[in-house]
Scaffold this motif. Structure first.
Motif, PDB file in Angstrom:
ATOM      1  N   VAL A   1     -16.919   0.143  -2.327  1.00 12.81           N
ATOM      2  CA  VAL A   1     -17.704  -0.293  -1.169  1.00 12.81           C
ATOM      3  C   VAL A   1     -17.126  -1.618  -0.667  1.00 12.81           C
ATOM      4  O   VAL A   1     -17.115  -2.617  -1.406  1.00 12.81           O
ATOM      5  CB  VAL A   1     -19.191  -0.451  -1.539  1.00 12.81           C
ATOM      6  N   TYR A   2     -16.673  -1.612   0.598  1.00 15.52           N
ATOM      7  CA  TYR A   2     -15.985  -2.778   1.153  1.00 15.52           C
ATOM      8  C   TYR A   2     -16.412  -3.022   2.598  1.00 15.52           C
ATOM      9  O   TYR A   2     -16.977  -2.136   3.249  1.00 15.52           O
ATOM     10  CB  TYR A   2     -14.467  -2.585   1.051  1.00 15.52           C
ATOM     11  N   PRO A   3     -16.122  -4.223   3.127  1.00 11.23           N
ATOM     12  CA  PRO A   3     -16.580  -4.587   4.476  1.00 11.23           C
ATOM     13  C   PRO A   3     -16.028  -3.667   5.557  1.00 11.23           C
ATOM     14  O   PRO A   3     -14.898  -3.169   5.473  1.00 11.23           O
ATOM     15  CB  PRO A   3     -16.059  -6.017   4.646  1.00 11.23           C
TER      16      PRO A   3
ATOM     17  N   LYS B   1      -7.942  -1.097   1.890  1.00 14.43           N
ATOM     18  CA  LYS B   1      -6.649  -0.822   2.523  1.00 14.43           C
ATOM     19  C   LYS B   1      -5.603  -0.425   1.475  1.00 14.43           C
ATOM     20  O   LYS B   1      -4.811   0.495   1.698  1.00 14.43           O
ATOM     21  CB  LYS B   1      -6.170  -2.048   3.284  1.00 14.43           C
ATOM     22  N   ARG B   2      -5.592  -1.103   0.338  1.00 19.26           N
ATOM     23  CA  ARG B   2      -4.581  -0.864  -0.690  1.00 19.26           C
ATOM     24  C   ARG B   2      -4.609   0.590  -1.166  1.00 19.26           C
ATOM     25  O   ARG B   2      -3.567   1.232  -1.327  1.00 19.26           O
ATOM     26  CB  ARG B   2      -4.806  -1.801  -1.887  1.00 19.26           C
TER      27      ARG B   2
ATOM     28  N   ASN C   1     -12.450  -3.445   7.485  1.00 18.51           N
ATOM     29  CA  ASN C   1     -11.279  -2.691   7.038  1.00 18.51           C
ATOM     30  C   ASN C   1     -11.165  -1.305   7.672  1.00 18.51           C
ATOM     31  O   ASN C   1     -10.137  -0.649   7.513  1.00 18.51           O
ATOM     32  CB  ASN C   1     -11.336  -2.504   5.514  1.00 18.51           C
ATOM     33  N   TYR C   2     -12.200  -0.871   8.374  1.00 14.42           N
ATOM     34  CA  TYR C   2     -12.313   0.561   8.687  1.00 14.42           C
ATOM     35  C   TYR C   2     -11.228   1.060   9.640  1.00 14.42           C
ATOM     36  O   TYR C   2     -10.687   2.157   9.455  1.00 14.42           O
ATOM     37  CB  TYR C   2     -13.698   0.873   9.251  1.00 14.42           C
ATOM     38  N   ASN C   3     -10.891   0.293  10.670  1.00 12.30           N
ATOM     39  CA  ASN C   3      -9.867   0.755  11.611  1.00 12.30           C
ATOM     40  C   ASN C   3      -8.558   1.066  10.899  1.00 12.30           C
ATOM     41  O   ASN C   3      -7.889   2.057  11.203  1.00 12.30           O
ATOM     42  CB  ASN C   3      -9.626  -0.300  12.697  1.00 12.30           C
ATOM     43  N   TYR C   4      -8.186   0.234   9.949  1.00 14.23           N
ATOM     44  CA  TYR C   4      -6.926   0.417   9.223  1.00 14.23           C
ATOM     45  C   TYR C   4      -6.910   1.753   8.469  1.00 14.23           C
ATOM     46  O   TYR C   4      -5.866   2.392   8.351  1.00 14.23           O
ATOM     47  CB  TYR C   4      -6.731  -0.736   8.238  1.00 14.23           C
TER      48      TYR C   4
ATOM     49  N   GLY D   1     -24.001  -0.424   6.409  1.00 15.02           N
ATOM     50  CA  GLY D   1     -23.123  -1.224   7.231  1.00 15.02           C
ATOM     51  C   GLY D   1     -21.756  -1.482   6.644  1.00 15.02           C
ATOM     52  O   GLY D   1     -20.915  -2.145   7.270  1.00 15.02           O
ATOM     53  N   ARG D   2     -21.497  -0.953   5.451  1.00 16.11           N
ATOM     54  CA  ARG D   2     -20.199  -1.143   4.815  1.00 16.11           C
ATOM     55  C   ARG D   2     -19.510   0.213   4.640  1.00 16.11           C
ATOM     56  O   ARG D   2     -20.088   1.263   4.925  1.00 16.11           O
ATOM     57  CB  ARG D   2     -20.372  -1.839   3.468  1.00 16.11           C
ATOM     58  N   ILE D   3     -18.274   0.192   4.165  1.00 18.26           N
ATOM     59  CA  ILE D   3     -17.520   1.416   3.900  1.00 18.26           C
ATOM     60  C   ILE D   3     -17.732   1.824   2.452  1.00 18.26           C
ATOM     61  O   ILE D   3     -17.614   0.998   1.545  1.00 18.26           O
ATOM     62  CB  ILE D   3     -16.004   1.191   4.109  1.00 18.26           C
ATOM     63  N   ASN D   4     -18.032   3.099   2.225  1.00 17.60           N
ATOM     64  CA  ASN D   4     -18.121   3.633   0.870  1.00 17.60           C
ATOM     65  C   ASN D   4     -17.054   4.725   0.727  1.00 17.60           C
ATOM     66  O   ASN D   4     -17.230   5.846   1.203  1.00 17.60           O
ATOM     67  CB  ASN D   4     -19.512   4.200   0.585  1.00 17.60           C
TER      68      ASN D   4
END
Length: 488
Positions: free
Chosen positions: A182-184, A118-119, A187-190, A207-210
């Motif tokens: 790579v994060y959970p 997000k940051r 966070n994706y909707n944000y 299954g995570r965000i890259n």
């Protein structure tokens, strides 16, 4: 606008002289300044971290409040600005919930901030919104690493028909493929990319965000920071799981070698040295050697070679392999050894104790000191850099200019900048080895030491060749400009 003048917006998590955790900051600051000196209009967008000295760096309020939309909300932030002597506009995004922390990417215990996705997506969104608010119409939006990569997606997803941003091309530089953001998935909707883009060719990664992978997909061109590292990531087994995606970019993925800031790193002008010197007159280098020996409590021996190391105590840098052989080297070879760095706690403890085991022969400084880093480059005879992988590397380039011959692993940017010593004629600028293990490192150091003692004419020839090398940012900037124009 002049025909050849470009408007360039960079999005980066760090840049000298404002905030630095590694070589990324050096590269971003130097490239921006070099492009500006060449007549281009350059803006760099950074977070306003609490570690940035507002007064010292001459920041001033610029634009407030600024609305930034995310996938979930509307956030208000402020923008501050500092203008460099070259005319680069550095913009700082003030959003305390994200950037007013003790640390840049992680806390003091080296634990990543859990909201990093997000940051840094917010940073990209703020950078593009700033363009709209101030009417800056960039030709190129140049994102750096995964932290800036969301800007590549926002250009194509949010601003594809915007009158200010629709014509801008996205250019992504990968400074280190080992860091991908790579994060959970929570966070994706944000982030606001849309679930239609959460696919295996874009943002989904087991299954995570890259964030880096998605940025690569949306960028018009992607580069990394040396030609050889680009080849290694395509064909040399160093793709970090992204090989197929790099190949899919075709000729829009390539390497451009970073430059060195010779205004900061040149022994003839270096303000940190007790004496300056050049290839025509090396007398000052001997004075620097004496000063280095004094600083690290080594015995003063003008004719004993000093091996220097400056770097993070990280797995990438191969410092653990140095630890496995340094006692044997000090026992069996007539050398002195100095090391400066911080990172892995076990390595800090090991090298922190080294002077106790080898008084007068070994010295260490656990931490970072810019002044000592310059002194090690100038006062050492050889510089050791056994990286497991090295996208570009800067210390070996500095070492060449300082007449301190590098001992390096044959990888990445080290291969592009250091030429192998040839015993038959004394050509070359350093000593390279392929396999990173204790035996290879030990014997390559031994080869360099035997050359120092037994082939002094070759050492002199190599020092002259090394100091004549020119890896300036002017050269690198010309290549970036060609790459920019190749996608416009």
């Amino acid at each position: 606008m002049e025909k050849n003048k470009l408007k360039i917006l960079m999005v980066s998590p760090e840049a000298v002289p404002y905030i630095k955790s590694g070589g990324l900051a050096d590269a971003v600051g130097a490239l921006a300044e070099t492009l500006a000196r060449a007549g281009h209009e350059v803006g760099v967008v950074l977070p306003l971290y609490s570690a940035i000295d507002y007064t010292k760096n001459k920041l001033e309020p610029f634009h407030s409040p600024m609305e930034v939309y995310t996938g979930e909300s509307r956030e208000l932030c402020a923008v501050h600005r500092s203008i460099s002597s070259s005319g680069v506009n550095y913009y700082f995004i003030e959003y305390n919930a994200f950037y007013s922390r003790d640390g840049i990417y992680h806390d003091p215990d080296f634990k990543d901030f859990t909201d990093n996705a997000k940051r840094y997506a917010f940073l990209s969104g703020a950078a593009l919104k700033l363009c709209l608010d101030i009417g800056f119409k960039p030709d190129i939006v140049h994102a750096h690493d995964w932290q800036g990569a969301a800007a590549m997606a926002y250009l194509k997803i949010w601003y594809h028909s915007d009158p200010i941003l629709s014509s801008a091309k996205g250019f992504l530089t990968i400074h280190n493929l080992g860091h991908q953001g790579v994060y959970p998935v929570e966070n994706y909707n944000y982030l606001g990319f849309g679930w239609e883009n959460f696919t295996s060719d874009k943002y989904e990664d087991h299954g995570r965000i890259n964030l880096l992978k998605g940025g690569m997909f949306f960028a018009d061109a992607v580069n990394t920071v040396s030609p050889n590292y680009a080849r290694e990531t395509l064909y040399g087994g160093m793709d970090e799981g992204l090989g197929n995606f790099l190949h899919s970019k075709g000729n829009k993925y390539f390497g451009i070698l970073n430059g060195a800031d010779y205004s900061e790193w040149d022994p003839s002008t270096d303000k940190f040295l007790p004496a300056n010197y050049s290839s025509e007159d090396l007398a000052g280098k001997r004075i620097c050697k004496e000063k280095l020996q004094d600083e690290f409590k080594l015995k003063r021996h003008a004719d004993v070679p000093i091996i220097g190391v400056v770097g993070r105590f990280a797995y990438q840098k191969g410092i653990d392999v140095i630890a496995s052989v340094i006692d044997g080297i000090l026992q069996n070879m007539e050398i002195q050894f100095v090391i400066l760095g911080t990172g892995d706690k076990s390595l800090e403890h090991f090298f922190g104790d080294l002077p106790k085991r080898w008084p007068g022969k070994a010295g260490s400084y656990i931490g970072y000191s810019n002044e000592l880093a310059h002194l090690i480059e100038a006062g050492s005879d050889l510089f050791l850099m056994p990286s497991r992988y090295e996208p570009c590397g800067l210390n070996q380039i500095y070492s060449l200019r300082y007449g301190t011959l590098p001992i390096v692993r044959d990888t990445g940017g080290l291969t592009d900048t250091v030429e192998q010593y040839i015993e038959a004629d004394g050509s070359g600028t350093g000593f390279l080895f392929k396999d990173l293990n204790s035996t290879s490192l030990y014997f390559t150091v031994g080869w360099a030491i035997s050359t120092y003692y037994d082939r002094k004419n070759h050492m002199s020839k190599m020092i002259q060749s090394a100091m004549a090398k020119n890896f300036s940012w002017e050269k690198a900037a010309e290549e970036y400009l060609r790459a920019y124009r190749g996608i416009l």
